[in-house]
Design an enzyme around this catalytic site. Sequence first.
Site, mmCIF file in Angstrom:
data_model
loop_
_atom_site.group_PDB
_atom_site.id
_atom_site.type_symbol
_atom_site.label_atom_id
_atom_site.label_comp_id
_atom_site.label_asym_id
_atom_site.label_seq_id
_atom_site.Cartn_x
_atom_site.Cartn_y
_atom_site.Cartn_z
ATOM 1 N N GLY A 103 0.300 -7.049 0.427
ATOM 2 C CA GLY A 103 -0.830 -7.592 1.173
ATOM 3 C C GLY A 103 -2.150 -7.525 0.432
ATOM 4 O O GLY A 103 -3.076 -8.286 0.725
ATOM 5 N N ASN A 149 -8.962 -2.613 10.779
ATOM 6 C CA ASN A 149 -8.104 -3.213 9.748
ATOM 7 C C ASN A 149 -7.260 -2.090 9.142
ATOM 8 O O ASN A 149 -7.780 -1.011 8.867
ATOM 9 C CB ASN A 149 -8.969 -3.879 8.694
ATOM 10 C CG ASN A 149 -10.040 -4.751 9.318
ATOM 11 O OD1 ASN A 149 -10.896 -4.240 10.032
ATOM 12 N ND2 ASN A 149 -9.998 -6.026 9.087
ATOM 13 N N PHE A 200 -5.252 -1.274 6.235
ATOM 14 C CA PHE A 200 -4.690 -0.763 4.983
ATOM 15 C C PHE A 200 -5.210 0.599 4.531
ATOM 16 O O PHE A 200 -4.501 1.334 3.844
ATOM 17 C CB PHE A 200 -4.700 -1.807 3.856
ATOM 18 C CG PHE A 200 -6.020 -2.131 3.199
ATOM 19 C CD1 PHE A 200 -6.752 -1.185 2.515
ATOM 20 C CD2 PHE A 200 -6.499 -3.441 3.228
ATOM 21 C CE1 PHE A 200 -7.947 -1.510 1.883
ATOM 22 C CE2 PHE A 200 -7.695 -3.775 2.600
ATOM 23 C CZ PHE A 200 -8.416 -2.800 1.927
ATOM 24 N N VAL A 237 15.744 -6.854 -1.791
ATOM 25 C CA VAL A 237 16.773 -5.938 -1.284
ATOM 26 C C VAL A 237 17.360 -6.530 -0.002
ATOM 27 O O VAL A 237 16.617 -6.930 0.897
ATOM 28 C CB VAL A 237 16.165 -4.548 -1.006
ATOM 29 C CG1 VAL A 237 17.213 -3.599 -0.432
ATOM 30 C CG2 VAL A 237 15.551 -3.980 -2.277
ATOM 31 N N TYR A 243 0.812 -1.229 0.000
ATOM 32 C CA TYR A 243 0.000 0.000 0.000
ATOM 33 C C TYR A 243 0.841 1.273 0.000
ATOM 34 O O TYR A 243 0.688 2.139 -0.864
ATOM 35 C CB TYR A 243 -0.971 -0.003 1.191
ATOM 36 C CG TYR A 243 -2.035 -1.040 0.999
ATOM 37 C CD1 TYR A 243 -3.197 -0.745 0.294
ATOM 38 C CD2 TYR A 243 -1.863 -2.340 1.466
ATOM 39 C CE1 TYR A 243 -4.164 -1.708 0.074
ATOM 40 C CE2 TYR A 243 -2.819 -3.310 1.247
ATOM 41 C CZ TYR A 243 -3.967 -2.994 0.552
ATOM 42 O OH TYR A 243 -4.917 -3.953 0.318
ATOM 43 N N GLU A 257 -14.183 -8.843 13.519
ATOM 44 C CA GLU A 257 -14.793 -9.105 12.218
ATOM 45 C C GLU A 257 -15.381 -10.512 12.222
ATOM 46 O O GLU A 257 -14.801 -11.437 12.789
ATOM 47 C CB GLU A 257 -13.797 -8.880 11.083
ATOM 48 C CG GLU A 257 -12.730 -9.925 10.970
ATOM 49 C CD GLU A 257 -11.716 -9.634 9.862
ATOM 50 O OE1 GLU A 257 -11.083 -8.566 9.911
ATOM 51 O OE2 GLU A 257 -11.546 -10.489 8.981
ATOM 52 N N HIS A 291 -1.964 -8.302 10.860
ATOM 53 C CA HIS A 291 -1.832 -6.840 10.856
ATOM 54 C C HIS A 291 -0.557 -6.356 11.538
ATOM 55 O O HIS A 291 -0.623 -5.648 12.543
ATOM 56 C CB HIS A 291 -3.034 -6.208 11.582
ATOM 57 C CG HIS A 291 -4.363 -6.526 10.983
ATOM 58 N ND1 HIS A 291 -5.559 -6.364 11.662
ATOM 59 C CD2 HIS A 291 -4.708 -6.993 9.762
ATOM 60 C CE1 HIS A 291 -6.570 -6.715 10.888
ATOM 61 N NE2 HIS A 291 -6.078 -7.111 9.725
HETATM 62 P P1 FAE Z 1 2.750 -4.817 2.459
HETATM 63 O O1 FAE Z 1 1.426 -4.767 1.809
HETATM 64 O O2 FAE Z 1 3.045 -5.930 3.398
HETATM 65 O O3 FAE Z 1 3.832 -4.835 1.276
HETATM 66 C C1 FAE Z 1 5.194 -5.014 1.490
HETATM 67 C C2 FAE Z 1 5.801 -5.595 0.223
HETATM 68 O O4 FAE Z 1 7.224 -5.500 0.301
HETATM 69 C C3 FAE Z 1 5.485 -7.079 0.005
HETATM 70 O O5 FAE Z 1 5.029 -7.259 -1.309
HETATM 71 C C4 FAE Z 1 6.823 -7.775 0.232
HETATM 72 O O6 FAE Z 1 6.997 -8.943 -0.551
HETATM 73 C C5 FAE Z 1 7.812 -6.699 -0.166
HETATM 74 N N1 FAE Z 1 9.116 -6.822 0.488
HETATM 75 C C6 FAE Z 1 9.366 -7.058 1.793
HETATM 76 N N2 FAE Z 1 10.703 -7.081 2.046
HETATM 77 C C7 FAE Z 1 11.300 -6.841 0.831
HETATM 78 C C8 FAE Z 1 12.669 -6.762 0.433
HETATM 79 N N3 FAE Z 1 13.669 -6.904 1.306
HETATM 80 N N4 FAE Z 1 12.939 -6.548 -0.880
HETATM 81 C C9 FAE Z 1 11.930 -6.405 -1.774
HETATM 82 N N5 FAE Z 1 10.602 -6.483 -1.436
HETATM 83 C C10 FAE Z 1 10.306 -6.695 -0.145
HETATM 84 O O7 FAE Z 1 3.094 -3.460 3.204
HETATM 85 N N6 FAE Z 1 -5.845 -5.292 6.152
HETATM 86 C C11 FAE Z 1 -7.002 -4.626 6.012
HETATM 87 O O8 FAE Z 1 -7.038 -3.399 6.135
HETATM 88 N N7 FAE Z 1 -8.167 -5.325 5.716
HETATM 89 C C12 FAE Z 1 -8.189 -6.674 5.582
HETATM 90 O O9 FAE Z 1 -9.239 -7.269 5.299
HETATM 91 C C13 FAE Z 1 -6.974 -7.385 5.759
HETATM 92 N N8 FAE Z 1 -6.940 -8.750 5.676
HETATM 93 C C14 FAE Z 1 -5.730 -9.391 5.693
HETATM 94 C C15 FAE Z 1 -5.681 -10.766 5.452
HETATM 95 C C16 FAE Z 1 -4.453 -11.410 5.352
HETATM 96 C C17 FAE Z 1 -4.399 -12.885 5.094
HETATM 97 C C18 FAE Z 1 -3.249 -10.667 5.511
HETATM 98 C C19 FAE Z 1 -1.905 -11.332 5.392
HETATM 99 C C20 FAE Z 1 -3.297 -9.308 5.771
HETATM 100 C C21 FAE Z 1 -4.529 -8.656 5.871
HETATM 101 N N9 FAE Z 1 -4.601 -7.286 6.077
HETATM 102 C C22 FAE Z 1 -5.797 -6.635 6.001
HETATM 103 C C23 FAE Z 1 -3.394 -6.489 6.366
HETATM 104 C C24 FAE Z 1 -2.914 -5.659 5.167
HETATM 105 O O10 FAE Z 1 -2.824 -6.470 4.013
HETATM 106 C C25 FAE Z 1 -1.557 -5.035 5.537
HETATM 107 O O11 FAE Z 1 -1.759 -4.191 6.650
HETATM 108 C C26 FAE Z 1 -0.970 -4.222 4.395
HETATM 109 O O12 FAE Z 1 -0.781 -5.017 3.249
HETATM 110 C C27 FAE Z 1 0.353 -3.602 4.812
HETATM 111 O O13 FAE Z 1 0.744 -2.686 3.821
HETATM 112 P P2 FAE Z 1 2.231 -2.198 3.712
HETATM 113 O O14 FAE Z 1 2.295 -1.120 2.690
HETATM 114 O O15 FAE Z 1 2.746 -1.882 5.071
#
Ligand code: FAE
Length: 507
Positions: free
Chosen positions: A127, A484, A486, A262, A32, A361, A446
């Site tokens: 995510g 939640n 995101f 990275v 995100y 939820e 989360h």
């Molecule tokens: P994130 O989306 O985790 O993205 C980080 C990216 O960086 C990933 O693609 C990684 O592969 C990549 N990465 C990490 N380290 C490296 C590296 N060293 N080099 C290159 N790439 C790298 O970050 N949240 C909601 O609000 N509503 C929901 O319904 C919800 N349901 C969820 C269900 C599941 C099963 C999961 C796992 C999470 C859920 N979440 C939900 C949480 C939400 O997806 C999460 O808070 C966000 O995706 C976090 O966003 P970020 O931008 O922090």
Amino acid sequence: MKLTRRSFLTAVGLAPLIPQPEPQAIIVGTGYGAAVAAKRLGEKGIKTLMLEMGQSWDQKGPDGKVFCDMLHPDRRSMWFKDRTEAPLETLLWLDVVNRDIERYAGVLDKVHYPNMSVYVGRGVGGGSLVNGGMAVTPKREYFEKILPQVDADEMYGTYFPLANKNLRVNTIDRTFFETTEYYHFARVSRAHAGRAGKKTTFVPNVYDFEHMRKETLGEAPRSATAGEVIYGNNHGKASLDQTYLRDALATGNVTILPLHRVTRIQPGYRLTVEQIDTDGKVLRTKEFSCRYLFLGAGSLGTTELLVRARETGDLDLNEHIGQGWGPNGNVMTARAVPTGFRQSTIPVLAIDDWDNGVFAEIAPMPAGIETLTALYLAITDNPERAGFRYDRNTNTVTLDWTSEQSRPAVQKAKALFDELNRSNLTTYRYDLFGNNKAFSDDFTYHPLGGCVLGRATDEFGRVRGQQNLYVTDGSLIAGSVGANPFVTITALAERNLARILTEDLNR
Ligand code: FAE
């Protein structure tokens, strides 16, 4: 073929450091926060490179689908595991939930620390590829408590609405909700909550509810009604590749390199990057440089990179890097209640007991049979926070969360669900989470914190002690957001980028 130095070194697998053409900005990750940064930098005309360790999920497998479903998981489901690791371990104590799989660069990872495991998405879209799509704007009072340095008027007036619009958030049509058998499970839990004097609230989502309605009529390809979610949705969900990342690429200024991990950040900024294949083999090690570096690798990814950079002496960073982490108070629990065999994977209703520190939820458990399970993922107000520690011997970063720190979360969830059980003469399920536990308190969906806004960074995500180094993801939020996360991560990134683009990139 003429054998150049580069092709020779690549062919013999010596993983040399190959210098690459220099973009102005690099973004690590494609979740995100990263996607917001990419769109805004691209629109500003800044040549930007995104490095993502996961795959680009745009190729169909032999079954004609990009992603597998939860009932028939294959190697696409998980990031280099021998067996799937779904949040439920067993059903009726039987080992029927998880399957052996081939190790592969699948879409869902479960990262294990001593007392806490963290689910994260791997791939272009982070995510957004695996999550339930629940798009919740947090309660203003709680937001002001956890992010006091952020102007709430501006967030609620400008950036939350902007994030909701760009993420394509929509709400379920009430007639559809009240009549479809796919939400019978949610209506049952609503009635039970009502009997306990608890209120429920509808939760918006990025899954297109019109698409879902058509699925139930056989007029659109099925996804939410066909057991797809944590291993990816083939249809219906507006994941980031369809929103922010698509907009970013359309500017012509943004490039995404998938399967690029990275591993090191040095001043300048110089990044060491491993290019891997889908079997996890390191094909080559590259080096990239840039003037502006945005870290959007998620709470774990960004924190790990910066903790390692500080502890190895690569970057001069303050003591707040690696602190203030929490699991958003996540606790999963289940009650023995008939809920129907047809269930949509997309949650749309929550029990809102936030006055007592619980927002639960109402989660589906789509198994194709009646499992007598009312499942919940509770977000609780747990004040506990933990830090990350660097281990010099293994060059790894680990999380110091203790099992006692999960206790306040379980106590709050238990108070609510004891009440529901009392009022409805029902019981917990003890057969789902291993060790006869009624509450699963050792994993989170989360992860939040690690590089907290106003401490590790300034009020806009600029890393303290560094020039042109920014954090733009969930690691900015100190361990809890009461909903939640995101939408908050997206809105906060929009706010920070707006400031950074005017003040830093106009120089
Ligand atoms: P994130 O989306 O985790 O993205 C980080 C990216 O960086 C990933 O693609 C990684 O592969 C990549 N990465 C990490 N380290 C490296 C590296 N060293 N080099 C290159 N790439 C790298 O970050 N949240 C909601 O609000 N509503 C929901 O319904 C919800 N349901 C969820 C269900 C599941 C099963 C999961 C796992 C999470 C859920 N979440 C939900 C949480 C939400 O997806 C999460 O808070 C966000 O995706 C976090 O966003 P970020 O931008 O922090």
